[in-house]
Design a protein around this motif. Structure first.
Motif, short mmCIF file in Angstrom:
data_model
loop_
_atom_site.label_atom_id
_atom_site.label_comp_id
_atom_site.label_asym_id
_atom_site.label_seq_id
_atom_site.Cartn_x
_atom_site.Cartn_y
_atom_site.Cartn_z
N ARG A 288 0.84 -1.20 0.00
CA ARG A 288 0.00 0.00 0.00
C ARG A 288 0.88 1.25 0.00
O ARG A 288 0.68 2.20 -0.75
CB ARG A 288 -0.87 -0.02 1.27
N PHE A 289 1.91 1.23 0.86
CA PHE A 289 2.79 2.39 0.94
C PHE A 289 3.61 2.53 -0.34
O PHE A 289 3.75 3.63 -0.88
CB PHE A 289 3.73 2.27 2.16
N ALA A 290 4.12 1.38 -0.85
CA ALA A 290 4.96 1.44 -2.05
C ALA A 290 4.19 2.06 -3.22
O ALA A 290 4.68 2.96 -3.90
CB ALA A 290 5.44 0.03 -2.41
N ASP A 291 2.93 1.60 -3.42
CA ASP A 291 2.13 2.14 -4.53
C ASP A 291 1.86 3.63 -4.35
O ASP A 291 2.03 4.42 -5.27
CB ASP A 291 0.80 1.38 -4.63
N ALA A 292 1.43 4.00 -3.14
CA ALA A 292 1.06 5.41 -2.91
C ALA A 292 2.28 6.31 -3.04
O ALA A 292 2.22 7.39 -3.64
CB ALA A 292 0.44 5.57 -1.53
N TRP A 293 3.42 5.84 -2.52
CA TRP A 293 4.62 6.68 -2.57
C TRP A 293 5.13 6.82 -4.01
O TRP A 293 5.48 7.92 -4.46
CB TRP A 293 5.71 6.09 -1.67
N LEU A 294 5.13 5.70 -4.76
CA LEU A 294 5.61 5.75 -6.15
C LEU A 294 4.68 6.61 -7.01
O LEU A 294 5.13 7.36 -7.89
CB LEU A 294 5.74 4.34 -6.73
N ASP A 295 3.36 6.55 -6.75
CA ASP A 295 2.42 7.44 -7.45
C ASP A 295 2.80 8.89 -7.16
O ASP A 295 2.83 9.72 -8.05
CB ASP A 295 0.98 7.20 -6.98
N ARG A 296 3.08 9.14 -5.89
CA ARG A 296 3.38 10.50 -5.44
C ARG A 296 4.62 11.06 -6.15
O ARG A 296 4.66 12.20 -6.55
CB ARG A 296 3.58 10.46 -3.93
N VAL A 297 5.65 10.20 -6.32
CA VAL A 297 6.88 10.69 -6.97
C VAL A 297 6.86 10.41 -8.49
O VAL A 297 7.86 10.63 -9.18
CB VAL A 297 8.17 10.13 -6.31
N GLY A 298 5.72 9.91 -8.98
CA GLY A 298 5.55 9.71 -10.44
C GLY A 298 6.43 8.60 -11.01
O GLY A 298 6.91 8.70 -12.14
N MET A 299 6.64 7.52 -10.25
CA MET A 299 7.56 6.46 -10.71
C MET A 299 6.93 5.06 -10.52
O MET A 299 7.66 4.09 -10.31
CB MET A 299 8.86 6.50 -9.89
N ASN A 300 5.60 4.98 -10.59
CA ASN A 300 4.99 3.66 -10.37
C ASN A 300 5.03 2.88 -11.68
O ASN A 300 4.08 2.87 -12.45
CB ASN A 300 3.56 3.81 -9.83
N LYS A 301 6.16 2.23 -11.96
CA LYS A 301 6.36 1.52 -13.22
C LYS A 301 7.24 0.31 -13.00
O LYS A 301 7.58 -0.02 -11.86
CB LYS A 301 6.96 2.47 -14.24
N ARG A 302 7.66 -0.32 -14.12
CA ARG A 302 8.55 -1.48 -14.00
C ARG A 302 10.00 -1.00 -13.88
O ARG A 302 10.35 0.07 -14.40
CB ARG A 302 8.41 -2.38 -15.22
#
Ligand code: FAD
Length: 391
Positions: A288-302
């Motif tokens: 949950r934290f990993a997804d939200a944080w990566l969304d926040r920094v614009g890096m939720n990818k492979r």
């Protein structure tokens, strides 16, 4: 009625001081406006009282004079308090980082201090309103209260800080200091959760309850502990610790990978099909934290979709994630008050005011603020003991 010593405030420092002075043979009157003794000890440490920290040293305290607390801490050490706890047969354990907690409730510590006061013949009066304090013609003090006038040659102020006003905190000690010409340094809530701007708070609302181990940094404060996301901002031990160093307008830096080198970690996985969020979960992050944080920094990818520049940027974010709190949750949630009666006005050896003979200030009312983890009680015991030996 005449006493050798009047102590105002029957909290941690006041009880220790009254017991010490009483056992030296001084006649002691202990006054408090609250109905119950030492409410802060009662609610401390989640009800188990983190009563000291075996690592308490002067550099675990904030003060305009960093060295001021040295003498008192040396005169009455954590081991001295532990010996008293052992003499009273109270079980305790170390939780982490030198923090000692009672096995049973904090009530045991209150009962122990009460018993020590009884041994010293201390006269204690609760539910007593202090109306005024004045110098007597003989150089002592006259204290007018809802229970009549009391006089003494020494007066010890142990009325604590401003946190948790709902259980009896008042600015009495600071006002009395000013009445006698002692300076008071700026006051602020400390060991307190920090709040976010509304738009940031909304982003992290889904994370409420998530806890991550970080190295948090604000100003000169740097602590490796857990941060806890809340509906309003951030809390948890890492944040409470740095909150004492945080000033309005300051940024908070969080190292989310305090043990590793994020850039090499990402480079080693540069060809991986794995989602970055999955890889971070393998490091112990909640998904949950990993997804939200990566969304926040614009890096939720492979991982393989990151170019070298993005890897560097992500590594920088992982080690230096910057959030800007907009405030604290204030005295209602703060464990302590930062600032207080200026240490310049007091003797570090006795806690007596340099220019007001017979007047002592001890505990949290003084400009000495400990870290989270038993340090504040140790200051209360040490300063209370020292004043008790000299009043
Ligand atoms: P206090 O213990 O606050 O005592 C002050 C006394 O003065 C009170 O009894 C009050 O009623 C009385 N008083 C105030 N104004 C007046 C007035 N006008 N007239 C008469 N009497 C007055 N520290 C730790 O080291 N370990 C912990 O586990 C810990 N947990 C905490 C948990 C919480 C929720 C909070 C709020 C604090 C915690 N602290 C802890 C901090 C610690 O409680 C304080 O630093 C410590 O109690 C300070 O001792 P003191 O005697 O100076 O003040």
């Amino acid at each position: 009625m005449q006493f050798d010593v009047i102590v105002i405030g029957a909290g941690a420092a006041g009880l220790m001081c009254a017991a010490t002075a009483g056992q030296r043979g001084r006649s002691v009157l202990l006054l408090d406006h609250a109905a119950k003794l030492a409410e802060k000890i009662r609610i401390s440490g989640g009800g188990r009282c983190n009563f000291t920290n075996v690592n308490a040293r002067f550099d675990c305290y904030l003060s305009a004079n960093a060295h001021f607390c040295r003498s008192a801490l040396a005169q009455y050490t954590p081991q001295d308090f532990v010996s008293m706890v052992e003499r009273h047969g109270i079980g305790y354990h170390e939780k982490k980082l030198g923090q000692l907690f009672c096995d049973e409730g904090s009530e045991r510590i209150i009962a122990m201090l009460d018993e020590e006061c009884r041994k010293g013949g201390v006269d204690r009066r609760m539910e007593t309103t202090i109306m005024s304090v004045a110098r007597a013609a003989d150089g002592g003090f006259e204290v007018d209260t809802s229970r009549g006038r009391f006089s003494s040659s020494s007066l010890v102020v142990a009325t604590g800080g401003l946190s948790i006003p709902q259980i009896g905190a008042t600015p009495f000690g600071y006002q009395l200091a000013e009445q006698f010409g002692l300076a008071v340094t700026p006051l602020s809530p400390a060991l307190v959760p920090l709040t976010f701007h509304v738009e940031d708070a909304e982003i992290f609302t889904p994370l409420a309850g998530v806890s991550v181990e970080v190295e948090a940094k604000a100003g000169k404060g740097k602590f490796r502990e857990n941060v806890l996301f809340t509906h309003k901002g951030v809390s948890g031990p890492a944040i409470l610790q740095v909150s004492s160093y945080w000033q309005p307008g300051m940024e908070l830096l969080l190292d989310l990978m305090p043990d590793g080198d994020a850039e090499s970690w990402l480079e080693e996985r540069a060809d991986s099909e794995q989602l970055i969020a999955n890889a971070l979960s393998e490091l112990g992050w909640s998904r949950r934290f990993a997804d939200a944080w990566l969304d926040r920094v614009g890096m939720n990818k492979r991982l393989k979709d990151l170019g070298p520049k993005q890897r560097r940027q992500l590594a920088e974010q992982l080690h230096r994630w910057c959030v800007k709190p907009n405030g604290t949750q204030g005295y209602k949630k703060a464990e302590v008050t930062r600032g207080g009666v200026s240490t310049q006005a007091l003797s570090s050896k006795t806690l007596m005011a340099n220019d007001a003979p017979g007047l002592f200030f001890i505990g949290e009312v003084v400009d000495v603020t400990g870290w989270l983890g038993g340090y504040n009680f140790q200051w209360a015991w040490s300063s209370g003991f020292v004043a008790g030996m000299n009043c």
